[in-house]
Design a protein around this motif. Structure first.
Motif, short mmCIF file in Angstrom:
data_model
loop_
_atom_site.label_atom_id
_atom_site.label_comp_id
_atom_site.label_asym_id
_atom_site.label_seq_id
_atom_site.Cartn_x
_atom_site.Cartn_y
_atom_site.Cartn_z
N PRO A 1 0.84 -1.20 0.00
CA PRO A 1 0.00 0.00 0.00
C PRO A 1 0.88 1.25 0.00
O PRO A 1 2.08 1.16 0.25
CB PRO A 1 -0.79 -0.11 1.31
CG PRO A 1 -0.52 -1.45 1.84
CD PRO A 1 0.73 -1.96 1.24
N LEU A 2 0.28 2.40 -0.23
CA LEU A 2 1.06 3.64 -0.27
C LEU A 2 1.27 4.17 1.14
O LEU A 2 0.45 3.95 2.03
CB LEU A 2 0.32 4.70 -1.08
CG LEU A 2 -0.05 4.37 -2.51
CD1 LEU A 2 -0.74 5.55 -3.16
CD2 LEU A 2 1.17 4.00 -3.30
N THR B 1 0.51 8.91 -0.73
CA THR B 1 -0.92 9.09 -0.94
C THR B 1 -1.24 10.56 -1.22
O THR B 1 -2.03 10.89 -2.10
CB THR B 1 -1.72 8.63 0.29
OG1 THR B 1 -1.20 7.39 0.73
CG2 THR B 1 -3.18 8.47 -0.01
N PHE C 1 -12.01 -0.09 -3.75
CA PHE C 1 -10.81 0.07 -4.56
C PHE C 1 -9.68 0.62 -3.69
O PHE C 1 -9.93 1.47 -2.83
CB PHE C 1 -11.08 1.01 -5.73
CG PHE C 1 -11.72 0.31 -6.90
CD1 PHE C 1 -10.93 -0.31 -7.86
CD2 PHE C 1 -13.10 0.26 -7.04
CE1 PHE C 1 -11.51 -0.96 -8.93
CE2 PHE C 1 -13.67 -0.39 -8.11
CZ PHE C 1 -12.88 -1.01 -9.06
N VAL C 2 -8.50 0.12 -3.90
CA VAL C 2 -7.34 0.59 -3.13
C VAL C 2 -6.20 0.93 -4.10
O VAL C 2 -6.25 0.59 -5.28
CB VAL C 2 -6.86 -0.46 -2.12
CG1 VAL C 2 -7.83 -0.63 -0.99
CG2 VAL C 2 -6.57 -1.78 -2.81
N PHE C 3 -5.19 1.59 -3.56
CA PHE C 3 -4.01 1.90 -4.36
C PHE C 3 -2.87 0.99 -3.92
O PHE C 3 -2.63 0.81 -2.73
CB PHE C 3 -3.61 3.36 -4.17
CG PHE C 3 -4.67 4.32 -4.59
CD1 PHE C 3 -4.85 4.63 -5.92
CD2 PHE C 3 -5.51 4.90 -3.65
CE1 PHE C 3 -5.85 5.52 -6.32
CE2 PHE C 3 -6.50 5.78 -4.04
CZ PHE C 3 -6.67 6.08 -5.37
N ARG C 4 -2.20 0.41 -4.89
CA ARG C 4 -1.08 -0.47 -4.56
C ARG C 4 0.14 -0.06 -5.37
O ARG C 4 0.03 0.31 -6.55
CB ARG C 4 -1.43 -1.92 -4.91
CG ARG C 4 -2.40 -2.56 -3.95
CD ARG C 4 -1.71 -2.91 -2.64
NE ARG C 4 -2.62 -3.53 -1.71
CZ ARG C 4 -3.34 -2.88 -0.80
NH1 ARG C 4 -3.27 -1.57 -0.74
NH2 ARG C 4 -4.12 -3.52 0.04
#
Lengths: 192, 188
Positions: free
Chosen positions: B3-4, B9, B40-43
């Motif tokens: 993850p960020l 982020t 939804f996520v940021f990877r």
């Protein structure tokens, strides 16, 4: 004990080499110090050894390392990135939960809103200034134009007047000329 | 894949917010109202940032790092100095939430897709009250997103511009899918 020994040896050599050999003071000092100093040294050594032996007999003192003492280091420059905080977890802190992401997003959004708003304000002000400048320039051009027109009008009037006056004079002249001399026709070029 | 972090982020959101409005928060909203709803996520994977469903990201953990090529939608990559660079692959997400838009006439589509800036003569429509140096999404006249860029002039100033004057600086266009085919998805 070792350093004291070396020092004595050194001093011996120094005593032998340095100074003026033939002088009385050096010879006296040699003769007087040598026999006295030797037994003194031996005594010192023996005392030191005894002390050490006594220490061994006692409880051993705990030897602290520098790290254990936690003494602030003097005259050292520790960069911000190098110094690691104690008792903290190593590595990065991730943001993966929705709430924290939302707060970051809200902060960023507010920031951007402000930026856009300020940009718009600035653009509007610039636009106003530009409009004002344009209006002023137009006004100036108009004034200049009217001035030019005035001068043109003035010139036209002048010319009309002057042409009228010239005609009268000429007639007078011609009359006068006719009275006195036979009229000679003047050559003239005229533009349309 | 990870993850960020917080600063990452922040830079990512700041970049996205250049192009999108307040609807950006819908990007991370849960898909349904359930207690363990998918979202939804940021990877981050090999300096590239992916916008991916959490369930898919969890599945992707089982793929070894060097074998994992891509997952979800690639938004862009983090540079070594910590800045974020958007890729053309982020266009569908930007187009969905775009704040300022520019519509390009049919005669301006090809020049734009070949990497040219948008000149005033090619503009069909534009969003009103758009400031200078603001991120915009470029559409064709039938509302197909073609790319994105940054405005060169504010809308009011652009009105006075001559037809050959640049109105929007290109940052990414769909032509990159062909032009940068080798580097767009390569990880090494």
């Amino acid at each position: 004990m070792a350093p004291s020994r070396t020092s004595t040896v050194k001093s011996k050599h120094a005593a032998n080499k340095s100074g003026i050999r033939n002088s009385k003071t050096t010879s006296k000092a040699k003769s007087s110090s040598d026999p006295v100093s030797k037994p003194k040294k031996k005594e010192q050594q023996s005392k030191g050894v005894q002390k050490l032996k006594k220490g061994e007999g006692r409880k051993k003192r705990r030897v602290y390392t520098e790290k254990e003492l936690d003494i602030p280091q003097l005259n050292m420059i520790t960069p911000v990135g190098v110094e690691k905080p104690k008792g903290k977890k190593k590595g990065k802190v991730f943001v993966d939960d929705r709430e924290s992401m939302m707060t970051i997003l809200a902060m960023v959004n507010a920031d951007k809103e402000g930026q856009i708003e300020s940009k718009m304000m600035k653009a509007r002000q610039m636009e106003e200034i530009r409009e004002a400048r344009k209006a002023e320039a137009e006004k100036r051009v108009e004034i200049r134009k009217s001035k030019l027109d005035e001068t043109k009008e003035g010139l036209r009037k002048k010319r009309k007047r002057s042409t009228g006056a010239d005609g009268g004079e000429e007639s007078i002249k011609s009359e006068a000329a006719a009275g006195t001399k036979p009229l000679k026709k003047r050559k003239s070029v005229s533009f349309a | 894949m990870r993850p960020l972090t917080e600063p990452e982020t922040q830079t990512l959101f700041a970049k996205l917010a250049n192009y999108t409005g307040t609807s950006l928060k819908n990007l991370i909203a849960p898909l349904d109202n359930g207690p363990n709803a998918d979202r939804f996520v940021f990877r981050l994977h090999q300096s590239r940032c992916y916008y991916v469903r959490l369930s898919l990201a969890n599945l992707a953990v089982s793929v070894s790092r060097d074998k994992l090529l891509s997952l979800g939608t690639c938004l862009g990559k983090f540079t070594k100095s910590g800045k974020f660079r958007l890729h053309i692959t982020a266009l569908p997400i930007l187009a969905e939430h775009a704040r300022y838009k520019v519509w390009v006439k049919a005669n301006g589509e090809m020049p734009f897709l070949y990497g040219g800036h948008v000149v005033k003569a090619h503009i069909g429509r534009w969003s009103e009250d758009c400031p200078e140096h603001q991120g915009v999404v470029v559409y064709s006249m039938n509302d197909t997103p073609l790319g994105f860029g940054v405005t060169a002039r504010s809308t009011q100033e652009a009105r006075r511009l001559d037809p050959t004057g640049i109105t929007c600086f290109r940052q990414a266009d769909c032509g990159e899918y062909l032009r940068d085919e080798d580097t767009l998805f390569a990880t090494s």
